[in-house]
Design an enzyme around this catalytic site. Structure first.
Site, PDB file in Angstrom:
ATOM      1  N   CYS A 195      81.261  90.027   7.251  1.00  9.04           N
ATOM      2  CA  CYS A 195      80.567  90.935   6.775  1.00  9.04           C
ATOM      3  C   CYS A 195      80.907  92.501   7.483  1.00  9.04           C
ATOM      4  O   CYS A 195      80.305  93.626   6.989  1.00  9.04           O
ATOM      5  CB  CYS A 195      79.065  90.922   6.907  1.00  9.04           C
ATOM      6  SG  CYS A 195      78.335  91.077   8.526  1.00  9.04           S
ATOM      7  N   HIS A 255      94.935 100.167  18.875  1.00  9.05           N
ATOM      8  CA  HIS A 255      94.707  98.759  18.748  1.00  9.05           C
ATOM      9  C   HIS A 255      93.217  98.265  18.939  1.00  9.05           C
ATOM     10  O   HIS A 255      93.062  97.266  19.200  1.00  9.05           O
ATOM     11  CB  HIS A 255      95.329  97.956  19.930  1.00  9.05           C
ATOM     12  CG  HIS A 255      96.915  98.145  19.858  1.00  9.05           C
ATOM     13  ND1 HIS A 255      97.996  98.314  20.935  1.00  9.05           N
ATOM     14  CD2 HIS A 255      97.803  98.105  18.681  1.00  9.05           C
ATOM     15  CE1 HIS A 255      99.324  98.457  20.421  1.00  9.05           C
ATOM     16  NE2 HIS A 255      98.914  98.460  19.114  1.00  9.05           N
ATOM     17  N   ASP A 300      90.818  99.065  26.623  1.00  8.47           N
ATOM     18  CA  ASP A 300      90.078  99.143  27.617  1.00  8.47           C
ATOM     19  C   ASP A 300      88.706  99.965  27.679  1.00  8.47           C
ATOM     20  O   ASP A 300      87.529  99.932  28.472  1.00  8.47           O
ATOM     21  CB  ASP A 300      90.486  98.920  29.001  1.00  8.47           C
ATOM     22  CG  ASP A 300      91.472 100.162  29.235  1.00  8.47           C
ATOM     23  OD1 ASP A 300      91.419 101.406  28.817  1.00  8.47           O
ATOM     24  OD2 ASP A 300      92.871  99.753  29.606  1.00  8.47           O
TER      25      ASP A 300
END
Ligand code: ZN
Length: 245
Positions: free
Chosen positions: A121, A110, A93
């Protein structure tokens, strides 16, 4: 310089209105349809899943969320204690940074929901810009550089953690004098094992979590009180007072 590591999980952000999505009892794990939206293979294979994912991102409570006293207390520890403070977070967050923690002192195990990345790309751009395109009618906005599939720069189920970020987190766990695990059930590996590594290397291990964790017996101190009050009080105790204190 004393190194203080803070491992944060979903529990630090619930006071900011962000529910636990990815933990063992999180929303995604309890709803297989929702879990598909954040599972790499489904996401890459199915345009319908991607369209639903973009709507989920557009409607995410994260964009309205503000840092709470626990995030602010961590940033204050960094500014005022003279300690080297490093945050290792399982959250995507960005609230530690919004509270004032410098980017370079936050390891996002994460990834982050505030950035999008091209799966072809690998160019990165802002989530805000991608959501403007969704709002304007692009249901599955492709990469502007190569036309590839875009996703949020989070680690989806089925993707591995960034080895560089993980290695850095391990090094911090080994080197720190104090390791505070806050708002994490310590049930998701390899993040959870960081607490064990810190304890093995003689750090003082403090666990701030409402529920028991598998690492409680290694802890020097366990705090069960609500994080929004308990963490600021705990960190204030760590900050050295004026001379002679
Ligand atoms: Zn691309």
């Amino acid at each position: 310089m004393t190194l203080v590591a803070i491992l944060s999980g979903a529990g630090i952000s619930t006071d900011s209105g962000i529910p636990d999505y990815r933990g063992p009892n999180g929303l995604w794990r309890r709803d297989p349809e929702a879990e598909k939206l954040v599972t790499y293979d489904y996401y890459m294979a199915d345009p319908a899943i991607r369209r639903r994912s973009w709507l989920m991102r557009r409607d995410s409570t994260t964009w309205r969320a503000e840092p709470n006293p626990a995030h602010r207390a961590v940033a204050e520890l960094d500014r005022q204690s003279g300690f080297a403070v490093r945050v290792i977070t399982q959250n995507v967050d960005g609230l530690h940074q919004l509270a004032g923690m410098p980017d370079r002192k936050v390891l996002e195990l994460h990834g982050t929901a505030r950035t999008v990345v091209c799966t072809r790309c690998h160019v990165r751009s802002s989530m805000e810009d991608a959501l403007v395109r969704v709002e304007a009618g692009e249901e599955d906005p492709p990469c502007l550089a190569c036309g590839g599939i875009l996703k949020s720069a989070t680690v989806m189920f089925g993707q591995r953690l960034d080895p560089t970020v993980l290695a850095e987190a391990m090094a911090i766990a080994k080197a720190c004098e104090v390791f505070i695990a806050v708002g994490t059930s310590l049930q998701v590996q390899p993040a959870a094992s960081l607490a064990g590594i810190a304890a093995e290397h003689a750090a003082r291990l403090v666990i701030v979590n409402a529920e028991p964790t598998p690492y409680d017996e290694l802890a020097d101190e366990i705090v069960r009180e609500p994080i929004g009050e308990a963490l600021p009080a705990l960190l204030k105790r760590l900050i050295p007072g004026p001379a002679g204190d």
